[in-house]
Design a protein around this motif. Structure first.
Motif, PDB file in Angstrom:
ATOM      1  N   LEU A  78       0.825  -1.211   0.000  1.00  0.00           N
ATOM      2  CA  LEU A  78       0.000   0.000   0.000  1.00  0.00           C
ATOM      3  C   LEU A  78       0.857   1.258   0.000  1.00  0.00           C
ATOM      4  O   LEU A  78       0.585   2.215  -0.731  1.00  0.00           O
ATOM      5  CB  LEU A  78      -0.926   0.005   1.211  1.00  0.00           C
ATOM      6  N   THR A  81       2.334   1.438  -3.588  1.00  0.00           N
ATOM      7  CA  THR A  81       1.427   1.432  -4.736  1.00  0.00           C
ATOM      8  C   THR A  81       0.618   2.715  -4.863  1.00  0.00           C
ATOM      9  O   THR A  81       0.532   3.297  -5.964  1.00  0.00           O
ATOM     10  CB  THR A  81       0.466   0.232  -4.652  1.00  0.00           C
ATOM     11  N   ILE A  82       0.016   3.173  -3.773  1.00  0.00           N
ATOM     12  CA  ILE A  82      -0.877   4.327  -3.854  1.00  0.00           C
ATOM     13  C   ILE A  82      -0.134   5.594  -4.303  1.00  0.00           C
ATOM     14  O   ILE A  82      -0.553   6.254  -5.262  1.00  0.00           O
ATOM     15  CB  ILE A  82      -1.599   4.565  -2.515  1.00  0.00           C
ATOM     16  N   SER A  85       1.063   5.186  -7.989  1.00  0.00           N
ATOM     17  CA  SER A  85      -0.064   5.213  -8.923  1.00  0.00           C
ATOM     18  C   SER A  85      -0.558   6.635  -9.136  1.00  0.00           C
ATOM     19  O   SER A  85      -0.851   7.046 -10.269  1.00  0.00           O
ATOM     20  CB  SER A  85      -1.207   4.345  -8.387  1.00  0.00           C
ATOM     21  N   LEU A  86      -0.650   7.396  -8.056  1.00  0.00           N
ATOM     22  CA  LEU A  86      -1.101   8.785  -8.160  1.00  0.00           C
ATOM     23  C   LEU A  86      -0.097   9.625  -8.942  1.00  0.00           C
ATOM     24  O   LEU A  86      -0.478  10.454  -9.789  1.00  0.00           O
ATOM     25  CB  LEU A  86      -1.318   9.361  -6.767  1.00  0.00           C
ATOM     26  N   TYR A 170      -4.672   1.006 -10.507  1.00  0.00           N
ATOM     27  CA  TYR A 170      -4.997   2.180  -9.705  1.00  0.00           C
ATOM     28  C   TYR A 170      -4.636   3.474 -10.428  1.00  0.00           C
ATOM     29  O   TYR A 170      -5.281   4.504 -10.228  1.00  0.00           O
ATOM     30  CB  TYR A 170      -4.295   2.094  -8.354  1.00  0.00           C
ATOM     31  N   PHE A 174      -7.117   6.707 -10.952  1.00  0.00           N
ATOM     32  CA  PHE A 174      -6.745   8.085 -10.619  1.00  0.00           C
ATOM     33  C   PHE A 174      -6.856   8.998 -11.838  1.00  0.00           C
ATOM     34  O   PHE A 174      -7.274  10.157 -11.714  1.00  0.00           O
ATOM     35  CB  PHE A 174      -5.323   8.132 -10.065  1.00  0.00           C
ATOM     36  N   LEU A 212      -9.926   8.451  -4.234  1.00  0.00           N
ATOM     37  CA  LEU A 212      -8.866   8.000  -3.350  1.00  0.00           C
ATOM     38  C   LEU A 212      -9.393   6.998  -2.330  1.00  0.00           C
ATOM     39  O   LEU A 212      -8.745   5.979  -2.047  1.00  0.00           O
ATOM     40  CB  LEU A 212      -8.234   9.199  -2.643  1.00  0.00           C
ATOM     41  N   GLN A 213     -10.569   7.269  -1.781  1.00  0.00           N
ATOM     42  CA  GLN A 213     -11.165   6.332  -0.830  1.00  0.00           C
ATOM     43  C   GLN A 213     -11.424   4.983  -1.475  1.00  0.00           C
ATOM     44  O   GLN A 213     -11.152   3.934  -0.887  1.00  0.00           O
ATOM     45  CB  GLN A 213     -12.467   6.907  -0.292  1.00  0.00           C
ATOM     46  N   VAL A 215      -9.952   3.705  -4.164  1.00  0.00           N
ATOM     47  CA  VAL A 215      -8.682   3.064  -4.508  1.00  0.00           C
ATOM     48  C   VAL A 215      -8.044   2.437  -3.275  1.00  0.00           C
ATOM     49  O   VAL A 215      -7.541   1.311  -3.325  1.00  0.00           O
ATOM     50  CB  VAL A 215      -7.730   4.087  -5.163  1.00  0.00           C
ATOM     51  N   ILE A 216      -8.051   3.151  -2.169  1.00  0.00           N
ATOM     52  CA  ILE A 216      -7.469   2.621  -0.940  1.00  0.00           C
ATOM     53  C   ILE A 216      -8.216   1.363  -0.489  1.00  0.00           C
ATOM     54  O   ILE A 216      -7.609   0.369  -0.075  1.00  0.00           O
ATOM     55  CB  ILE A 216      -7.463   3.675   0.174  1.00  0.00           C
ATOM     56  N   ALA A 219      -7.248  -1.439  -2.774  1.00  0.00           N
ATOM     57  CA  ALA A 219      -5.852  -1.808  -2.534  1.00  0.00           C
ATOM     58  C   ALA A 219      -5.706  -2.610  -1.240  1.00  0.00           C
ATOM     59  O   ALA A 219      -4.934  -3.576  -1.183  1.00  0.00           O
ATOM     60  CB  ALA A 219      -4.976  -0.555  -2.488  1.00  0.00           C
TER      61      ALA A 219
END
Length: 300
Positions: A78, A81-82, A85-86, A170, A174, A212-213, A215-216, A219
């Protein structure tokens, strides 16, 4: 008459999905919940043992080690990745030549089987004749190769492979969120003297709140339940360093798929109990995130 016809038409569309959910979702869950109270090895008679499987599981250090490994694996995945990805989404949301090709290349790993990806990376990260070690030694970057799948580096290696496989999916989510942000907001902020960093922090992140919520959430779930690539890469080894919860459950239910000179018994009852506790852990984390995300709704 038309209302009745519309209802029949609606139910005709729903029935196939409901049947598939019943056969491949609800029934297997009920089957597993039932057998968690039995001593059953996939053959012979199932013997009722009550809560013995759960009691044994609570005392099983290997299972709890897999829980810890799962949190390490999911957390590392996490954290990498997050943000990546962003970042890629922001860069590839701009207009330039070859943008669509780059998007396709980065997204490609998400449509390839995790097992196939793991097989490819086994040849790359092989400790003795892997492509990566040969490159590092040949060009004198390192004096000797690294045991990428050994006890010291196996978890990091599996995390990096998981990030590579998930980042494209992801990224596209985004990008979709970024394209829904009106450009007028950025133009107004620019006229007011806001720089790119300020625009990203004060406009992009808040406006991406709902995406974002989501995607999280995706993930977290995918990271907690991922095990396929680890199965091919290390089978949970060495010495349990990469054993995660769902891999542990898999080993109890399908031991014949694992390597070794002897095949252990198929522990359907014990594996069902492990699967039940694993589902509770994943469900608890998901609920906790949902409660925390309500605060994000108030912020964004």
């Amino acid at each position: 008459m038309n209302n009745k016809r519309n209802r029949i038409l609606a139910y005709s569309f729903l029935i196939p999905s409901l049947l598939l959910t019943l056969v491949f979702g609800i029934y297997p869950i009920g089957w597993a919940v039932r057998y968690m109270f039995y001593d059953y090895k996939g053959y012979g008679t199932a013997r009722f043992v009550g809560l013995d499987n759960l009691t044994q599981l609570m005392q099983d250090s290997t299972f709890w080690n897999s829980v810890v490994n799962t949190f390490i694996y999911a957390g590392g995945k996490l954290v990498l990745t997050i943000p990546l990805s962003l970042l890629l989404a922001v860069l590839l949301n701009r207009s330039f030549r070859g943008r669509n090709l780059l998007r396709a290349v980065i997204f490609m790993p998400t449509i390839i089987s995790s097992a196939v990806i793991a097989v490819v990376f086994v040849t790359i990260f092989n400790s003795y004749n892997g492509i990566l070690n040969q490159f590092l030694v040949k060009y004198h970057i390192l004096p000797t190769g690294i045991d990428w799948l050994g006890a010291d580096h196996a978890m990091l290696t599996t995390i990096l492979i998981a990030v590579w496989g998930a980042i494209g999916n992801y990224m596209l989510l985004f990008i979709a969120g970024l394209q829904n942000i009106p450009q007028d907001i950025y133009e107004s902020a620019s006229l007011d003297g806001a720089g790119k960093v300020q625009q990203f922090r004060l406009i992009t992140i808040p406006m991406l709140g709902p995406v974002l919520q989501m995607v999280i959430m995706l993930a977290i779930i995918n990271a907690l339940k991922g095990y396929e690539s680890i199965l091919v890469l290390t089978e949970g080894g060495p010495i349990g360093k990469t054993e995660v919860m769902f891999l542990y459950v898999y080993k109890q239910m399908f031991p014949t798929m694992m390597s070794g000179t002897s095949v252990p018994d198929q522990l359907i009852g014990y594996g069902s109990a492990a699967g039940f506790v694993t589902a509770l852990i994943v469900g608890g984390i998901t609920i906790a995130y949902r409660l925390a995300s309500r605060k994000l709704n108030k912020v964004y």
